[in-house]
Design a protein around this motif. Structure first.
Motif, PDB file in Angstrom:
ATOM      1  N   ARG A   1     -88.076 -27.439  11.361  1.00 46.77           N
ATOM      2  CA  ARG A   1     -88.407 -26.117  10.812  1.00 46.77           C
ATOM      3  C   ARG A   1     -89.648 -25.502  11.449  1.00 46.77           C
ATOM      4  N   ARG A   2     -90.174 -26.103  12.471  1.00 47.49           N
ATOM      5  CA  ARG A   2     -91.457 -25.640  13.011  1.00 47.49           C
ATOM      6  C   ARG A   2     -91.400 -24.205  13.526  1.00 47.49           C
ATOM      7  N   HIS A   3     -90.217 -23.730  13.922  1.00 50.06           N
ATOM      8  CA  HIS A   3     -90.088 -22.360  14.424  1.00 50.06           C
ATOM      9  C   HIS A   3     -89.361 -21.449  13.431  1.00 50.06           C
ATOM     10  N   ASP A   4     -89.167 -21.908  12.201  1.00 50.12           N
ATOM     11  CA  ASP A   4     -88.430 -21.100  11.229  1.00 50.12           C
ATOM     12  C   ASP A   4     -89.144 -19.805  10.882  1.00 50.12           C
ATOM     13  N   ASN A   5     -90.437 -19.722  11.175  1.00 50.94           N
ATOM     14  CA  ASN A   5     -91.170 -18.501  10.849  1.00 50.94           C
ATOM     15  C   ASN A   5     -91.024 -17.424  11.916  1.00 50.94           C
ATOM     16  N   THR A   6     -90.373 -17.741  13.047  1.00 50.75           N
ATOM     17  CA  THR A   6     -90.245 -16.731  14.101  1.00 50.75           C
ATOM     18  C   THR A   6     -89.199 -15.691  13.748  1.00 50.75           C
ATOM     19  N   HIS A   7     -88.173 -16.092  12.984  1.00 49.36           N
ATOM     20  CA  HIS A   7     -87.196 -15.143  12.457  1.00 49.36           C
ATOM     21  C   HIS A   7     -86.615 -14.231  13.529  1.00 49.36           C
ATOM     22  N   ASP A   8     -86.055 -14.845  14.552  1.00 49.22           N
ATOM     23  CA  ASP A   8     -85.430 -14.047  15.607  1.00 49.22           C
ATOM     24  C   ASP A   8     -84.042 -13.614  15.156  1.00 49.22           C
ATOM     25  N   ASP A   9     -84.026 -12.740  14.157  1.00 53.49           N
ATOM     26  CA  ASP A   9     -82.756 -12.289  13.603  1.00 53.49           C
ATOM     27  C   ASP A   9     -82.139 -11.216  14.476  1.00 53.49           C
ATOM     28  N   ALA A  10     -80.820 -11.079  14.371  1.00 50.90           N
ATOM     29  CA  ALA A  10     -80.150  -9.949  15.003  1.00 50.90           C
ATOM     30  C   ALA A  10     -80.571  -8.680  14.269  1.00 50.90           C
ATOM     31  N   PRO A  11     -80.461  -7.519  14.896  1.00 48.82           N
ATOM     32  CA  PRO A  11     -80.833  -6.273  14.225  1.00 48.82           C
ATOM     33  C   PRO A  11     -80.140  -6.155  12.871  1.00 48.82           C
ATOM     34  N   SER A  12     -80.898  -5.808  11.851  1.00 50.03           N
ATOM     35  CA  SER A  12     -80.358  -5.736  10.491  1.00 50.03           C
ATOM     36  C   SER A  12     -80.099  -4.291  10.098  1.00 50.03           C
ATOM     37  N   PHE A  13     -79.127  -4.108   9.217  1.00 47.23           N
ATOM     38  CA  PHE A  13     -78.760  -2.779   8.755  1.00 47.23           C
ATOM     39  C   PHE A  13     -78.500  -2.808   7.252  1.00 47.23           C
TER      40      PHE A  13
ATOM     41  N   LEU B   1     -98.229 -12.985   5.575  1.00 48.85           N
ATOM     42  CA  LEU B   1     -97.631 -14.071   4.799  1.00 48.85           C
ATOM     43  C   LEU B   1     -96.165 -14.301   5.132  1.00 48.85           C
ATOM     44  N   PHE B   2     -95.381 -13.232   5.135  1.00 54.23           N
ATOM     45  CA  PHE B   2     -93.930 -13.402   5.223  1.00 54.23           C
ATOM     46  C   PHE B   2     -93.422 -13.530   6.651  1.00 54.23           C
ATOM     47  N   THR B   3     -94.298 -13.374   7.630  1.00 51.79           N
ATOM     48  CA  THR B   3     -93.922 -13.715   9.002  1.00 51.79           C
ATOM     49  C   THR B   3     -94.271 -15.162   9.314  1.00 51.79           C
ATOM     50  N   ASN B   4     -94.851 -15.862   8.345  1.00 46.28           N
ATOM     51  CA  ASN B   4     -95.210 -17.269   8.538  1.00 46.28           C
ATOM     52  C   ASN B   4     -94.493 -18.220   7.586  1.00 46.28           C
ATOM     53  N   ILE B   5     -93.977 -17.708   6.498  1.00 40.29           N
ATOM     54  CA  ILE B   5     -93.404 -18.571   5.469  1.00 40.29           C
ATOM     55  C   ILE B   5     -92.158 -19.293   5.990  1.00 40.29           C
ATOM     56  N   ARG B   6     -92.034 -20.561   5.594  1.00 38.10           N
ATOM     57  CA  ARG B   6     -90.905 -21.381   6.055  1.00 38.10           C
ATOM     58  C   ARG B   6     -90.053 -21.929   4.919  1.00 38.10           C
ATOM     59  N   LEU B   7     -90.652 -22.181   3.762  1.00 38.60           N
ATOM     60  CA  LEU B   7     -89.886 -22.725   2.647  1.00 38.60           C
ATOM     61  C   LEU B   7     -88.936 -21.674   2.093  1.00 38.60           C
TER      62      LEU B   7
ATOM     63  N   TYR C   1     -97.981 -28.569   7.760  1.00 34.71           N
ATOM     64  CA  TYR C   1     -99.288 -27.948   7.972  1.00 34.71           C
ATOM     65  C   TYR C   1    -100.379 -28.967   8.301  1.00 34.71           C
ATOM     66  N   ARG C   2    -100.326 -30.135   7.683  1.00 32.49           N
ATOM     67  CA  ARG C   2    -101.375 -31.126   7.920  1.00 32.49           C
ATOM     68  C   ARG C   2    -101.300 -31.702   9.336  1.00 32.49           C
ATOM     69  N   THR C   3    -100.097 -31.809   9.872  1.00 33.13           N
ATOM     70  CA  THR C   3     -99.944 -32.332  11.235  1.00 33.13           C
ATOM     71  C   THR C   3    -100.009 -31.221  12.282  1.00 33.13           C
ATOM     72  N   ARG C   4    -100.120 -29.967  11.817  1.00 32.82           N
ATOM     73  CA  ARG C   4    -100.158 -28.791  12.697  1.00 32.82           C
ATOM     74  C   ARG C   4     -98.834 -28.575  13.440  1.00 32.82           C
ATOM     75  N   MET C   5     -97.756 -29.192  12.944  1.00 32.62           N
ATOM     76  CA  MET C   5     -96.442 -28.886  13.509  1.00 32.62           C
ATOM     77  C   MET C   5     -96.067 -27.436  13.195  1.00 32.62           C
ATOM     78  N   TRP C   6     -96.486 -26.982  12.025  1.00 35.87           N
ATOM     79  CA  TRP C   6     -96.200 -25.617  11.614  1.00 35.87           C
ATOM     80  C   TRP C   6     -97.385 -24.738  12.018  1.00 35.87           C
ATOM     81  N   LYS C   7     -97.205 -23.999  13.077  1.00 33.39           N
ATOM     82  CA  LYS C   7     -98.253 -23.111  13.574  1.00 33.39           C
ATOM     83  C   LYS C   7     -98.276 -21.826  12.727  1.00 33.39           C
TER      84      LYS C   7
END
Length: 335
Positions: free
Chosen positions: A33-45, A266-272, A326-332
């Motif tokens: 999940r380390r990149h789950d905050n990037t949210h490279d979604d397709a264009p939304s409508f 906040l919401f560009t970083n949240i992963r849970l 977060y403690r291991t800094r895997m989640w940037k």
């Protein structure tokens, strides 16, 4: 005696194997999940049921177009959603009628419902137009945290409020959160001086958060709430204290307001994605130094809650992932 030692050694070995397996699973999933905050979604409508056309979604980095956005996550809420929406929109229309500068939108996020929630939501879009009520369809169930994240990222407000679909908290209480945000902004960031020298200044530019709280109802709730929910909440509060630290008495109230600047961080970083995303919000607020105001709100327990004892393993799992990530800094954390 030797037999007892053998049993003890076996138990220790089993515990060690189970602990190793759990640790490996947590590390592996946190890494995934380390990149789950990037949210490279397709264009939304947004779909407009009146014109049958698609309306491009705004993004949290775009300038605000409304004064306030209300984000409502909904999963199988065909029965509770209509009453909550009627009350919410009636209140918003009344305020808009008294104050022409008060503009609003309601963003309903259907989290993969398999009942008539989608149709209920679109009926309100037809009635109030896609400019005021919008529906985001997630397709499959992702969890409350993901539904709110999606709604926040595609909202247009200077202020963004998340609230539950059951109407447990009266929508009129948003004024308590709104007034406190303006008061803190005025006091700590000298809004009055800023506006006098910069006419482009907006409340959306200041990172602030206001959390509704039911902590003042705790004594009454302990007496009336089912025993397993009391046990769940007490244990959860302890784990939250160890994970995200102290400072917020009620992390789980579903009534929270953010300025656009705070929501962007906040919401560009949240992963849970499920129950514990609120705890991650608290952690990220502390990380960014975003002031959080906790405000008592009226709250009523509405039948149909989706939280039950089976939620405990999922909550503990997410907290373990968050702590590891977060403690291991895997989640940037992106600023």
């Amino acid at each position: 005696m030797g037999f007892l030692w053998s049993i003890a050694e076996l138990l220790v070995a089993v515990i060690f194997i189970i602990a190793s397996f759990l640790l490996t699973a947590v590390v592996s999933e946190a890494y995934r999940r380390r990149h789950d905050n990037t949210h490279d979604d397709a264009p939304s409508f947004f779909e407009d049921p009146n014109s049958q056309k698609q309306v491009p979604c705004p993004y949290i980095h775009d300038p605000a177009e409304k004064y306030i956005s209300l984000v409502i996550p909904a999963f199988n809420e065909e029965h509770r959603l209509p009453g909550a929406l009627d009350e919410t929109i009636n209140y918003l229309q009344e305020r808009a009628g008294k104050d022409k500068s008060f503009t609003y939108e309601v963003v309903i996020v259907d989290d993969g419902s398999d009942d008539a929630t989608k149709q209920v939501a679109f009926d309100f879009v037809k009635k109030y137009t896609v400019d005021n009520v919008r529906v985001i369809l997630l397709g499959r169930n992702h969890g409350k945290g993901e539904a709110i994240r999606k709604g926040m990222l595609h909202s247009r407000g200077e202020l963004l409020l998340m609230l539950d679909a059951d109407g447990a908290t009266k929508v009129t209480d948003l004024e308590k959160l709104e007034n406190q945000i303006h008061a803190v902004a005025s006091k700590e960031f000298r809004v009055g001086e800023s506006t006098s020298s910069d006419s482009s200044f907006r409340i959306s530019d200041i990172p602030l958060a206001a959390f509704g709280s039911r902590a003042h109802l705790e004594e009454q709730a302990l007496a009336t709430r089912k025993w397993y929910r009391n046990f769940l909440m007490k244990g959860f509060h302890l784990v939250v204290l160890l994970t995200a630290g102290s400072g917020i008495r009620d992390t789980q109230c579903g009534f929270k307001m953010f300025t656009r600047a705070a929501a962007r961080k906040l919401f560009t970083n949240i992963r849970l994605k499920r129950w514990c995303f609120d705890v991650e919000l608290v952690f990220l607020c502390k990380w960014f130094g975003i002031p959080v105001i906790e405000i008592s709100v009226k709250w009523t327990e509405i039948p149909g809650s989706k939280m039950n004892p089976l939620s405990i393993p999922s909550m503990l799992w997410e907290l373990a992932l968050m702590s590891m990530g977060y403690r291991t800094r895997m989640w940037k954390i992106c600023s």
